[in-house]
Design a protein around this motif. Structure first.
Motif, mmCIF file in Angstrom:
data_model
loop_
_atom_site.group_PDB
_atom_site.id
_atom_site.type_symbol
_atom_site.label_atom_id
_atom_site.label_comp_id
_atom_site.label_asym_id
_atom_site.label_seq_id
_atom_site.Cartn_x
_atom_site.Cartn_y
_atom_site.Cartn_z
ATOM 1 N N LEU A 35 0.864 -1.302 -0.002
ATOM 2 C CA LEU A 35 0.111 0.021 0.104
ATOM 3 C C LEU A 35 0.995 1.076 0.006
ATOM 4 O O LEU A 35 0.698 2.095 -0.677
ATOM 5 C CB LEU A 35 -0.800 -0.008 1.007
ATOM 6 C CG LEU A 35 -1.943 1.362 1.251
ATOM 7 C CD1 LEU A 35 -2.687 1.489 0.242
ATOM 8 C CD2 LEU A 35 -2.793 1.145 2.562
ATOM 9 N N ALA A 36 1.952 1.424 1.040
ATOM 10 C CA ALA A 36 2.908 2.278 0.761
ATOM 11 C C ALA A 36 3.471 2.664 -0.391
ATOM 12 O O ALA A 36 3.615 3.909 -0.918
ATOM 13 C CB ALA A 36 3.873 2.343 1.864
ATOM 14 N N GLU A 37 3.873 1.544 -1.246
ATOM 15 C CA GLU A 37 4.786 1.691 -2.395
ATOM 16 C C GLU A 37 3.653 2.373 -3.253
ATOM 17 O O GLU A 37 3.892 3.265 -4.152
ATOM 18 C CB GLU A 37 5.184 0.279 -2.928
ATOM 19 C CG GLU A 37 6.153 -0.223 -2.222
ATOM 20 C CD GLU A 37 6.525 -1.678 -2.611
ATOM 21 O OE1 GLU A 37 6.228 -2.265 -3.765
ATOM 22 O OE2 GLU A 37 7.438 -2.391 -1.681
ATOM 23 N N HIS A 38 2.431 1.843 -3.744
ATOM 24 C CA HIS A 38 1.163 2.073 -4.260
ATOM 25 C C HIS A 38 1.107 3.829 -4.074
ATOM 26 O O HIS A 38 0.872 4.586 -4.892
ATOM 27 C CB HIS A 38 -0.074 1.437 -3.980
ATOM 28 C CG HIS A 38 -0.863 1.675 -4.976
ATOM 29 N ND1 HIS A 38 -1.358 1.396 -6.250
ATOM 30 C CD2 HIS A 38 -2.211 2.721 -4.727
ATOM 31 C CE1 HIS A 38 -2.236 1.984 -6.842
ATOM 32 N NE2 HIS A 38 -2.678 2.710 -5.901
ATOM 33 N N MET A 39 0.900 4.213 -2.741
ATOM 34 C CA MET A 39 0.658 5.729 -2.642
ATOM 35 C C MET A 39 2.013 6.513 -2.954
ATOM 36 O O MET A 39 1.720 7.480 -3.414
ATOM 37 C CB MET A 39 0.543 5.804 -1.092
ATOM 38 C CG MET A 39 -1.038 5.185 -0.861
ATOM 39 S SD MET A 39 -1.262 5.058 1.110
ATOM 40 C CE MET A 39 -1.416 6.729 1.395
ATOM 41 N N ALA A 40 3.205 6.135 -2.796
ATOM 42 C CA ALA A 40 4.405 6.689 -2.907
ATOM 43 C C ALA A 40 4.523 6.862 -4.673
ATOM 44 O O ALA A 40 4.976 7.998 -5.193
ATOM 45 C CB ALA A 40 5.494 6.009 -2.558
#
Length: 144
Positions: A35-40
């Motif tokens: 999720l963090a990678e997607h948001m970044a």
């Protein structure tokens, strides 16, 4: 694109017995790292690591607030609250009720807020022909 399968209601006595209904296919589960990678990747100045830290802290804070008896609302997503898992049967009399004997534990509730709207359902939903089940035989949806 949301994929769906059709299932027939086989519960005898149900008002919808014998009718077919669509159920969404869950392709995969995304953890906090993904999720963090997607948001970044969405043109943010924050790194995946910074975003992961914020999400991890958010999860911890939501749990803390829930255990204080509060609900937490994330607009256009869900209102999170605590539920109680009662034992089957319950206490016959109020005086006989004890936590040890009558409560199995707690559960997290999430009540949706807002809505998921698609401009054209016909092009946003697609029937899945074969769904792979984990460690089971493939599940196929019935023929139309």
């Amino acid at each position: 694109m949301i994929k769906y399968i059709l299932k027939k209601n086989n519960v005898e006595g149900s008002h919808s017995f014998g009718k077919w209904y669509a159920f969404p296919v869950k392709e995969s589960t995304v953890d906090i790292d993904k999720l963090a990678e997607h948001m970044a990747a969405h043109n943010t100045p924050y790194s995946a690591g910074a975003i992961k830290g914020i999400i991890t802290d958010m999860v911890s804070c939501i749990k803390e607030l829930l255990l204080e008896g509060r609900s937490v609302k994330l607009p256009d997503l869900a209102i999170f609250s605590i539920g109680i898992k009662n034992t089957r049967g319950g206490a016959v009399k109020e005086e006989e009720f004890t936590v040890a004997a009558n409560i199995d534990g707690l559960k997290l509730r999430a009540r949706a807020t807002g809505s998921l709207q698609m401009k054209d359902l016909e092009t946003s939903l697609r029937r899945a022909t074969v769904v792979e089940a984990k460690k089971k035989q493939p599940v196929t949806s019935p023929k139309e």
